[in-house]
Design a protein around this motif. Structure first.
Motif, PDB file in Angstrom:
ATOM      1  N   LEU A 145       0.821  -1.209   0.000  1.00 34.10           N
ATOM      2  CA  LEU A 145       0.000   0.000   0.000  1.00 34.10           C
ATOM      3  C   LEU A 145       0.857   1.262   0.000  1.00 34.10           C
ATOM      4  O   LEU A 145       0.927   1.965  -0.999  1.00 34.10           O
ATOM      5  N   ASN A 146       1.512   1.555   1.103  1.00 37.77           N
ATOM      6  CA  ASN A 146       2.328   2.772   1.183  1.00 37.77           C
ATOM      7  C   ASN A 146       3.285   2.680   2.358  1.00 37.77           C
ATOM      8  O   ASN A 146       3.070   1.904   3.295  1.00 37.77           O
ATOM      9  N   LEU A 147       4.334   3.482   2.295  1.00 38.69           N
ATOM     10  CA  LEU A 147       5.255   3.595   3.414  1.00 38.69           C
ATOM     11  C   LEU A 147       4.651   4.529   4.459  1.00 38.69           C
ATOM     12  O   LEU A 147       3.993   5.519   4.124  1.00 38.69           O
ATOM     13  N   THR A 148       4.882   4.192   5.718  1.00 43.04           N
ATOM     14  CA  THR A 148       4.380   5.018   6.811  1.00 43.04           C
ATOM     15  C   THR A 148       5.315   4.866   8.000  1.00 43.04           C
ATOM     16  O   THR A 148       6.314   4.140   7.929  1.00 43.04           O
ATOM     17  N   THR A 149       4.997   5.553   9.075  1.00 45.71           N
ATOM     18  CA  THR A 149       5.790   5.405  10.295  1.00 45.71           C
ATOM     19  C   THR A 149       5.035   4.542  11.285  1.00 45.71           C
ATOM     20  O   THR A 149       3.799   4.579  11.351  1.00 45.71           O
ATOM     21  N   ASP A 150       5.773   3.766  12.027  1.00 41.26           N
ATOM     22  CA  ASP A 150       5.197   2.919  13.072  1.00 41.26           C
ATOM     23  C   ASP A 150       4.467   3.802  14.091  1.00 41.26           C
ATOM     24  O   ASP A 150       5.013   4.790  14.570  1.00 41.26           O
ATOM     25  N   HIS A 151       3.242   3.440  14.391  1.00 43.03           N
ATOM     26  CA  HIS A 151       2.419   4.248  15.300  1.00 43.03           C
ATOM     27  C   HIS A 151       3.091   4.462  16.643  1.00 43.03           C
ATOM     28  O   HIS A 151       3.070   5.567  17.198  1.00 43.03           O
ATOM     29  N   ASP A 152       3.679   3.416  17.210  1.00 42.55           N
ATOM     30  CA  ASP A 152       4.288   3.504  18.537  1.00 42.55           C
ATOM     31  C   ASP A 152       5.764   3.878  18.495  1.00 42.55           C
ATOM     32  O   ASP A 152       6.351   4.196  19.521  1.00 42.55           O
ATOM     33  N   GLU A 153       6.361   3.799  17.315  1.00 39.24           N
ATOM     34  CA  GLU A 153       7.785   4.109  17.173  1.00 39.24           C
ATOM     35  C   GLU A 153       7.978   4.954  15.912  1.00 39.24           C
ATOM     36  O   GLU A 153       8.381   4.452  14.856  1.00 39.24           O
ATOM     37  N   PRO A 154       7.675   6.257  15.992  1.00 39.48           N
ATOM     38  CA  PRO A 154       7.680   7.122  14.798  1.00 39.48           C
ATOM     39  C   PRO A 154       9.001   7.151  14.047  1.00 39.48           C
ATOM     40  O   PRO A 154       9.020   7.496  12.862  1.00 39.48           O
ATOM     41  N   SER A 155      10.102   6.804  14.693  1.00 36.85           N
ATOM     42  CA  SER A 155      11.390   6.801  13.997  1.00 36.85           C
ATOM     43  C   SER A 155      11.548   5.593  13.086  1.00 36.85           C
ATOM     44  O   SER A 155      12.498   5.535  12.285  1.00 36.85           O
ATOM     45  N   ARG A 156      10.648   4.638  13.182  1.00 37.37           N
ATOM     46  CA  ARG A 156      10.732   3.401  12.388  1.00 37.37           C
ATOM     47  C   ARG A 156       9.790   3.490  11.196  1.00 37.37           C
ATOM     48  O   ARG A 156       8.594   3.726  11.345  1.00 37.37           O
ATOM     49  N   GLN A 157      10.321   3.288  10.000  1.00 40.54           N
ATOM     50  CA  GLN A 157       9.506   3.317   8.796  1.00 40.54           C
ATOM     51  C   GLN A 157       9.099   1.900   8.410  1.00 40.54           C
ATOM     52  O   GLN A 157       9.906   0.973   8.441  1.00 40.54           O
ATOM     53  N   VAL A 158       7.829   1.725   8.066  1.00 41.46           N
ATOM     54  CA  VAL A 158       7.300   0.412   7.712  1.00 41.46           C
ATOM     55  C   VAL A 158       6.443   0.533   6.449  1.00 41.46           C
ATOM     56  O   VAL A 158       5.972   1.617   6.096  1.00 41.46           O
ATOM     57  N   LEU A 159       6.266  -0.599   5.792  1.00 35.19           N
ATOM     58  CA  LEU A 159       5.410  -0.671   4.614  1.00 35.19           C
ATOM     59  C   LEU A 159       4.070  -1.276   5.019  1.00 35.19           C
ATOM     60  O   LEU A 159       4.030  -2.347   5.628  1.00 35.19           O
ATOM     61  N   ARG A 160       2.999  -0.593   4.693  1.00 35.97           N
ATOM     62  CA  ARG A 160       1.656  -1.141   4.920  1.00 35.97           C
ATOM     63  C   ARG A 160       1.345  -2.124   3.790  1.00 35.97           C
ATOM     64  O   ARG A 160       1.484  -1.792   2.614  1.00 35.97           O
ATOM     65  N   VAL A 161       0.951  -3.334   4.190  1.00 38.27           N
ATOM     66  CA  VAL A 161       0.675  -4.394   3.216  1.00 38.27           C
ATOM     67  C   VAL A 161      -0.685  -4.999   3.526  1.00 38.27           C
ATOM     68  O   VAL A 161      -0.968  -5.371   4.677  1.00 38.27           O
ATOM     69  N   ARG A 162      -1.534  -5.103   2.508  1.00 40.92           N
ATOM     70  CA  ARG A 162      -2.834  -5.753   2.703  1.00 40.92           C
ATOM     71  C   ARG A 162      -2.736  -7.227   2.343  1.00 40.92           C
ATOM     72  O   ARG A 162      -2.274  -7.581   1.252  1.00 40.92           O
ATOM     73  N   GLU A 163      -3.156  -8.080   3.268  1.00 35.58           N
ATOM     74  CA  GLU A 163      -3.237  -9.514   3.004  1.00 35.58           C
ATOM     75  C   GLU A 163      -4.700  -9.887   2.803  1.00 35.58           C
ATOM     76  O   GLU A 163      -5.567  -9.443   3.565  1.00 35.58           O
ATOM     77  N   SER A 164      -4.966 -10.691   1.783  1.00 32.78           N
ATOM     78  CA  SER A 164      -6.344 -11.058   1.428  1.00 32.78           C
ATOM     79  C   SER A 164      -6.517 -12.567   1.526  1.00 32.78           C
ATOM     80  O   SER A 164      -5.789 -13.328   0.869  1.00 32.78           O
ATOM     81  N   LEU A 165      -7.473 -12.987   2.343  1.00 34.63           N
ATOM     82  CA  LEU A 165      -7.738 -14.404   2.531  1.00 34.63           C
ATOM     83  C   LEU A 165      -8.668 -14.920   1.429  1.00 34.63           C
ATOM     84  O   LEU A 165      -9.406 -14.138   0.816  1.00 34.63           O
TER      85      LEU A 165
END
Length: 260
Positions: A145-165
């Motif tokens: 989906l998009n790059l964002t910052t970890d909610h609890d650790e703003p200095s950490r960048q993460v990729l939001r990924v949608r998993e579909s069952l």
């Protein structure tokens, strides 16, 4: 006949004292009934929990106040306060479904209550390769989906990924990058009566990818408390029940939000 000075004198009842005693008794009775009702409701129907960690981000974040359905899967000793040493099994047990967000007692320490997403059902073969989860040889589709910052650790960048069952349900996970612990595993065979659990914050979750003394291991069905249903509210870090000045330190956008 002459009455002596030590003749018994009958005292009159004290209305004020009797009234105070009745009021005290009534107060104790109401409080006791209220506590009993709350215990029954939390044991049989719904129980609130506060999320203490970031392992289920972005769906659940630290400080979320979540209501858990006890009747969703039936009842076991894990449903009762203090996890008493009763026989195993579940009363009116119903099987959880893949993708459910489940609250359970940690197998290695039943006094700890954890929350993860159910990935593997009994009989499944689960493996993680390059951060992608496969069940019975089929990879769960992932959509970046998009790059964002970890909610609890703003200095950490993460990729939001949608998993579909396969059934159509989907949820969003965090991917902290490649080559991290837990991104590549062997094949886990889930035996009857057990489940394979994972946190949505994939690179910041101790779950069934790790043995029970470190994470969760394979989760026994009898350890399940219930299904997380709704986020009632959410408090910012540092807020607490015994800190009245923090009660209004709420996180916006997290009121009566269904758990996906």
């Amino acid at each position: 006949m002459i009455e002596t000075a030590d003749t018994a004198v009958q005292s009159e009842p004290n209305p004020a004292r009797n009234s105070a005693a009745r009021e005290l008794f009534e107060t104790v009775r109401v409080v006791a009934l209220g506590l009993l009702a709350a215990t029954v409701i939390q044991t049989v129907a719904w129980q609130p929990f506060t999320i203490p960690s970031s392992s289920m981000e972005p769906g659940l974040v630290t400080g979320d106040y979540v209501v858990v359905s006890k009747w969703a899967y039936g009842w076991s000793r894990a449903s009762l306060p203090f996890n008493p040493p009763l026989p195993g099994g579940r009363l009116l047990g119903r099987s959880p479904e893949r993708g459910d967000v489940v609250v359970f007692r940690r197998p290695s320490n039943p006094q700890e209550t954890w929350v993860k997403r159910l990935i593997g059902l009994p009989g499944d073969r689960v493996q993680v390769v390059g951060g992608a989860v496969s069940v019975n040889g089929r990879v769960i589709p992932r959509t970046p989906l998009n790059l964002t910052t970890d909610h609890d650790e703003p200095s950490r960048q993460v990729l939001r990924v949608r998993e579909s069952l396969p059934g159509g349900d989907s949820y969003v996970t965090y991917d902290g990058g490649s080559g991290l612990p837990g991104d590549d595993t062997g094949v886990y065979v889930v035996p009857e009566g057990f489940y394979f659990m994972m946190g949505d914050n994939r690179d910041n979750s101790l779950d069934s990818r790790w043995p029970a003394d470190m994470g969760v291991g394979l989760l026994p069905a009898e350890n399940i408390v219930g299904r997380a249903e709704v986020i009632v509210a959410s408090w910012k870090p540092g807020a607490g029940l015994f800190k009245p000045w923090t009660w209004l330190n709420l996180q916006s956008g997290r009121f009566f939000k269904p758990v996906r």
